[in-house]
Design a protein around this motif. Structure first.
Motif, short mmCIF file in Angstrom:
data_model
loop_
_atom_site.label_atom_id
_atom_site.label_comp_id
_atom_site.label_asym_id
_atom_site.label_seq_id
_atom_site.Cartn_x
_atom_site.Cartn_y
_atom_site.Cartn_z
N LEU A 5 0.83 -1.20 0.00
CA LEU A 5 0.00 0.00 0.00
C LEU A 5 0.87 1.25 0.00
CD1 LEU A 5 -2.76 1.32 0.11
CD2 LEU A 5 -2.68 1.10 2.60
N GLY A 6 1.90 1.25 0.82
CA GLY A 6 2.81 2.39 0.86
C GLY A 6 3.46 2.62 -0.50
N SER A 7 3.90 1.53 -1.13
CA SER A 7 4.52 1.64 -2.44
C SER A 7 3.56 2.19 -3.47
CB SER A 7 5.05 0.28 -2.90
OG SER A 7 6.05 -0.17 -2.05
N LEU A 8 2.32 1.72 -3.44
CA LEU A 8 1.31 2.21 -4.38
C LEU A 8 1.03 3.70 -4.16
CD1 LEU A 8 -1.25 -0.72 -4.34
CD2 LEU A 8 0.16 -0.01 -6.26
N LYS A 9 0.87 4.09 -2.91
CA LYS A 9 0.58 5.49 -2.61
C LYS A 9 1.78 6.37 -2.93
CE LYS A 9 -2.86 6.65 -1.61
NZ LYS A 9 -4.00 6.92 -2.50
N PHE A 10 2.99 5.83 -2.74
CA PHE A 10 4.18 6.58 -3.11
C PHE A 10 4.18 6.85 -4.61
CE2 PHE A 10 8.39 7.12 -4.70
CZ PHE A 10 8.95 8.00 -3.81
N ALA A 11 3.89 5.82 -5.39
CA ALA A 11 3.86 5.97 -6.85
C ALA A 11 2.81 6.99 -7.27
CB ALA A 11 3.59 4.62 -7.51
N GLU A 12 1.64 6.95 -6.64
CA GLU A 12 0.59 7.93 -6.95
C GLU A 12 1.05 9.34 -6.61
OE1 GLU A 12 -3.00 6.80 -4.96
OE2 GLU A 12 -3.12 4.90 -6.04
N TRP A 56 8.77 -4.10 -8.56
CA TRP A 56 8.52 -2.96 -7.67
C TRP A 56 9.74 -2.07 -7.58
CZ3 TRP A 56 4.31 -0.75 -6.34
CH2 TRP A 56 3.14 -1.48 -6.15
N ARG A 57 10.92 -2.68 -7.44
CA ARG A 57 12.15 -1.90 -7.34
C ARG A 57 12.35 -1.04 -8.58
NH1 ARG A 57 17.01 -4.23 -4.28
NH2 ARG A 57 17.89 -2.95 -5.89
N GLU A 58 12.13 -1.62 -9.75
CA GLU A 58 12.30 -0.88 -11.00
C GLU A 58 11.31 0.28 -11.09
OE1 GLU A 58 12.04 -3.84 -14.08
OE2 GLU A 58 13.99 -4.70 -13.57
N GLN A 59 10.08 0.05 -10.64
CA GLN A 59 9.09 1.13 -10.66
C GLN A 59 9.49 2.26 -9.71
OE1 GLN A 59 5.22 -0.54 -9.95
NE2 GLN A 59 5.30 -1.81 -11.78
N LEU A 60 9.95 1.91 -8.53
CA LEU A 60 10.35 2.93 -7.57
C LEU A 60 11.60 3.68 -8.05
CD1 LEU A 60 9.70 1.04 -4.23
CD2 LEU A 60 8.37 2.93 -5.20
N ILE A 61 12.54 2.96 -8.64
CA ILE A 61 13.74 3.61 -9.19
C ILE A 61 13.34 4.59 -10.28
CG2 ILE A 61 15.81 3.19 -10.56
CD1 ILE A 61 16.14 0.57 -8.87
N ALA A 62 12.38 4.20 -11.13
CA ALA A 62 11.91 5.09 -12.20
C ALA A 62 11.27 6.36 -11.63
CB ALA A 62 10.90 4.35 -13.09
N LEU A 63 10.74 6.26 -10.40
CA LEU A 63 10.14 7.43 -9.74
C LEU A 63 11.17 8.26 -8.99
CD1 LEU A 63 6.96 5.69 -8.35
CD2 LEU A 63 7.03 7.39 -10.18
N GLY A 64 12.40 7.77 -8.94
CA GLY A 64 13.46 8.52 -8.28
C GLY A 64 13.78 8.08 -6.87
N VAL A 65 13.27 6.93 -6.45
CA VAL A 65 13.54 6.42 -5.12
C VAL A 65 14.86 5.69 -5.11
CG1 VAL A 65 12.73 4.88 -3.29
CG2 VAL A 65 11.09 6.14 -4.68
N ASP A 66 15.67 5.95 -4.09
CA ASP A 66 16.93 5.24 -3.92
C ASP A 66 16.61 3.85 -3.39
OD1 ASP A 66 19.41 4.24 -3.34
OD2 ASP A 66 19.85 5.71 -1.78
N CYS A 67 16.71 2.85 -4.23
CA CYS A 67 16.42 1.48 -3.83
C CYS A 67 17.68 0.66 -3.64
CB CYS A 67 15.52 0.80 -4.86
SG CYS A 67 13.82 1.35 -4.74
N ALA A 68 18.79 1.35 -3.39
CA ALA A 68 20.02 0.63 -3.09
C ALA A 68 19.79 -0.21 -1.84
CB ALA A 68 21.16 1.60 -2.87
N VAL A 69 20.28 -1.40 -1.86
CA VAL A 69 20.07 -2.32 -0.75
C VAL A 69 21.26 -2.23 0.21
CG1 VAL A 69 19.74 -4.72 -0.13
CG2 VAL A 69 18.72 -3.83 -2.23
N ALA A 70 20.95 -2.11 1.49
CA ALA A 70 22.01 -2.09 2.52
C ALA A 70 22.68 -3.45 2.57
CB ALA A 70 21.41 -1.74 3.88
N THR A 71 23.96 -3.43 2.77
CA THR A 71 24.69 -4.70 2.85
C THR A 71 25.15 -4.96 4.26
OG1 THR A 71 26.73 -3.59 2.23
CG2 THR A 71 25.44 -4.64 0.47
#
Length: 71
Positions: A5-12, A56-71
């Protein structure tokens, strides 16, 4: 469910506002009550982003979200 839900609302939000940076205090009104979207974004650590599907990661990256994964 909250993650999806958060991801969807973020995209909207990003599409509606043409911005991927959400103020921490931003609230999205939902039929079931408010969603603190800004708090959701700031509280979602990068380690949890690793659990998102590649789509989901690709969609968020396209929106400008930093989806780098912590190691």
């Amino acid at each position: 469910m909250a993650g999806v839900l958060g991801s969807l609302k973020f995209a909207e939000y990003a599409e509606r506002e043409s911005a991927a940076v959400i103020p921490r205090g931003h609230i999205e009104e939902l039929p079931d009550g408010p969603l603190g979207l800004g708090v959701w974004v700031s509280n979602t650590p990068r380690s949890r982003r690793a659990g998102l599907s590649q789509e989901w990661r690709e969609q968020l990256i396209a929106l400008g979200v930093d989806c780098a994964v912590a190691t």
